[in-house]
Design a protein around this motif. Structure first.
Motif, mmCIF file in Angstrom:
data_model
loop_
_atom_site.group_PDB
_atom_site.id
_atom_site.type_symbol
_atom_site.label_atom_id
_atom_site.label_comp_id
_atom_site.label_asym_id
_atom_site.label_seq_id
_atom_site.Cartn_x
_atom_site.Cartn_y
_atom_site.Cartn_z
ATOM 1 N N LEU A 96 0.827 -1.204 0.000
ATOM 2 C CA LEU A 96 0.000 0.000 0.000
ATOM 3 C C LEU A 96 0.865 1.259 0.000
ATOM 4 N N THR A 97 1.898 1.276 0.855
ATOM 5 C CA THR A 97 2.748 2.466 0.935
ATOM 6 C C THR A 97 3.579 2.652 -0.333
ATOM 7 N N VAL A 98 4.008 1.540 -0.937
ATOM 8 C CA VAL A 98 4.771 1.640 -2.175
ATOM 9 C C VAL A 98 3.893 2.178 -3.301
ATOM 10 N N THR A 99 2.650 1.714 -3.364
ATOM 11 C CA THR A 99 1.719 2.214 -4.372
ATOM 12 C C THR A 99 1.468 3.706 -4.185
ATOM 13 N N LEU A 100 1.262 4.119 -2.934
ATOM 14 C CA LEU A 100 1.021 5.532 -2.640
ATOM 15 C C LEU A 100 2.251 6.371 -2.970
ATOM 16 N N ALA A 101 3.432 5.893 -2.571
ATOM 17 C CA ALA A 101 4.665 6.637 -2.842
ATOM 18 C C ALA A 101 4.948 6.719 -4.335
ATOM 19 N N ALA A 103 2.745 6.969 -6.624
ATOM 20 C CA ALA A 103 1.865 8.016 -7.161
ATOM 21 C C ALA A 103 2.386 9.404 -6.807
ATOM 22 N N VAL A 104 2.880 9.567 -5.579
ATOM 23 C CA VAL A 104 3.324 10.876 -5.108
ATOM 24 C C VAL A 104 4.657 11.286 -5.720
ATOM 25 N N PHE A 105 5.624 10.368 -5.730
ATOM 26 C CA PHE A 105 6.993 10.717 -6.120
ATOM 27 C C PHE A 105 7.343 10.353 -7.559
ATOM 28 N N LEU A 106 6.679 9.343 -8.113
ATOM 29 C CA LEU A 106 7.012 8.914 -9.477
ATOM 30 C C LEU A 106 5.927 9.247 -10.486
ATOM 31 N N GLY A 107 4.842 9.834 -10.012
ATOM 32 C CA GLY A 107 3.781 10.229 -10.926
ATOM 33 C C GLY A 107 2.995 9.076 -11.503
ATOM 34 N N THR A 151 9.879 1.324 1.831
ATOM 35 C CA THR A 151 9.173 1.997 0.735
ATOM 36 C C THR A 151 10.148 2.815 -0.110
ATOM 37 N N LEU A 152 11.019 3.574 0.553
ATOM 38 C CA LEU A 152 12.033 4.352 -0.165
ATOM 39 C C LEU A 152 12.999 3.443 -0.911
#
Length: 277
Positions: A96-101, A103-107, A151-152
């Motif tokens: 979930l956090t990877v999917t969200l990140a 979207a936020v950081f990789l568009g 996640t990072l």
């Protein structure tokens, strides 16, 4: 994937069992040295050292290694001080956090359905952590920080070109963890490693390598949309090992939170695979 998740969780159980005799830095450093030797041998056999790494990938590899160091420190420290099922359940929020990140950081495009699933899944995490509750400790925060670091780490891996050998990336990460734990060891006393602790370290090293090999084999052959949900099998293994070995059994809220995280993750996997078809 079932073999990979089982192996990683058994490794966690071995590491947690070591907490009675060894400190975090000593246990992780010894295991890291063993894993470095094994990974280096595999990398040489695969010819991974002959591959030239581009400058941009080197920076991403360094960033990923630093994230791996943070993840290892926070996760193992939490594991030493919390029930294994609780830590494993919190880590299940990673998809979930990877999917969200992403979207936020990789568009990356993430629709409202997956965003809603992520929010629901994070509510499940809160049910496990319970900020302000009696069971909330600094180690609960450490488990959450481990999720952030992983996640990072995964975001950095996504940005690397496919030409970078996976085993080189893993080897650099383990070397980074070993160096960090060695630095933490300076000026600290080391406990003698008993025969029992030695066998536990050997078991942890064996299973963490097995988990890595199974995971790579799965990702190279299996269809991601099909095999990814099997990652959640680690939670079942953690529940069983936690009860049989450590006598821990989660309370009702933790089980409900875990179920919510798994359901949200499965829905996210389903939506992602459906959009790709």
């Amino acid at each position: 994937m079932l073999g990979s998740m089982s192996a990683f969780t058994i490794n966690d159980a071995f590491m947690k069992a070591l907490s009675d005799e060894l400190s975090v830095h000593q246990a992780v450093l010894i295991r890291s040295v063993v894993v470095i030797i094994l990974l280096a041998g595999l990398a040489k056999a695969q010819g991974a050292f002959r591959v030239e790494i581009a400058r941009g990938d080197r920076g991403l590899m360094l960033f990923r290694t630093l994230a791996e160091v943070g993840a290892a420190f926070f996760f193992i420290t939490a594991l030493f001080n919390m029930p294994i099922a609780n830590v494993t359940a919190i880590i299940q929020a990673l998809p979930l956090t990877v999917t969200l990140a992403g979207a936020v950081f990789l568009g990356e495009a993430v629709g409202w359905r997956r965003i809603s699933a992520i929010i629901v899944g994070l509510i499940g995490v809160l049910l496990i952590v319970r900020p302000g509750g009696d069971g909330f400790t600094i180690y609960s925060v450490y488990a959450l920080l481990a999720v952030v670091c992983v996640t990072l780490r995964d975001l950095a891996a996504r940005k690397m070109t496919r030409s970078v050998p996976t085993i080189r990336v893993a080897l650099h990460a383990v070397i980074g963890v070993a160096l960090f734990m060695a630095a933490l060891s300076i000026g600290r006393d080391w406990a003698p490693v008993s025969q029992k602790a030695g066998l536990q370290l050997a078991g942890a090293s064996f299973f963490v390598i097995g988990g890595y090999i199974f995971s790579v084999a799965t990702m190279r052959v299996g269809e991601i949309g099909f095999v990814a949900p099997f990652r959640y099998s680690s939670l079942l293994v953690a529940l069983i090992l936690g009860y049989l070995i450590f006598g821990d059994w989660p309370d009702t809220l933790m089980l409900i939170g875990s179920a919510i995280i798994v359901a949200a993750g499965l829905f996210t996997f389903y939506r992602t695979s459906k959009l790709k078809t």
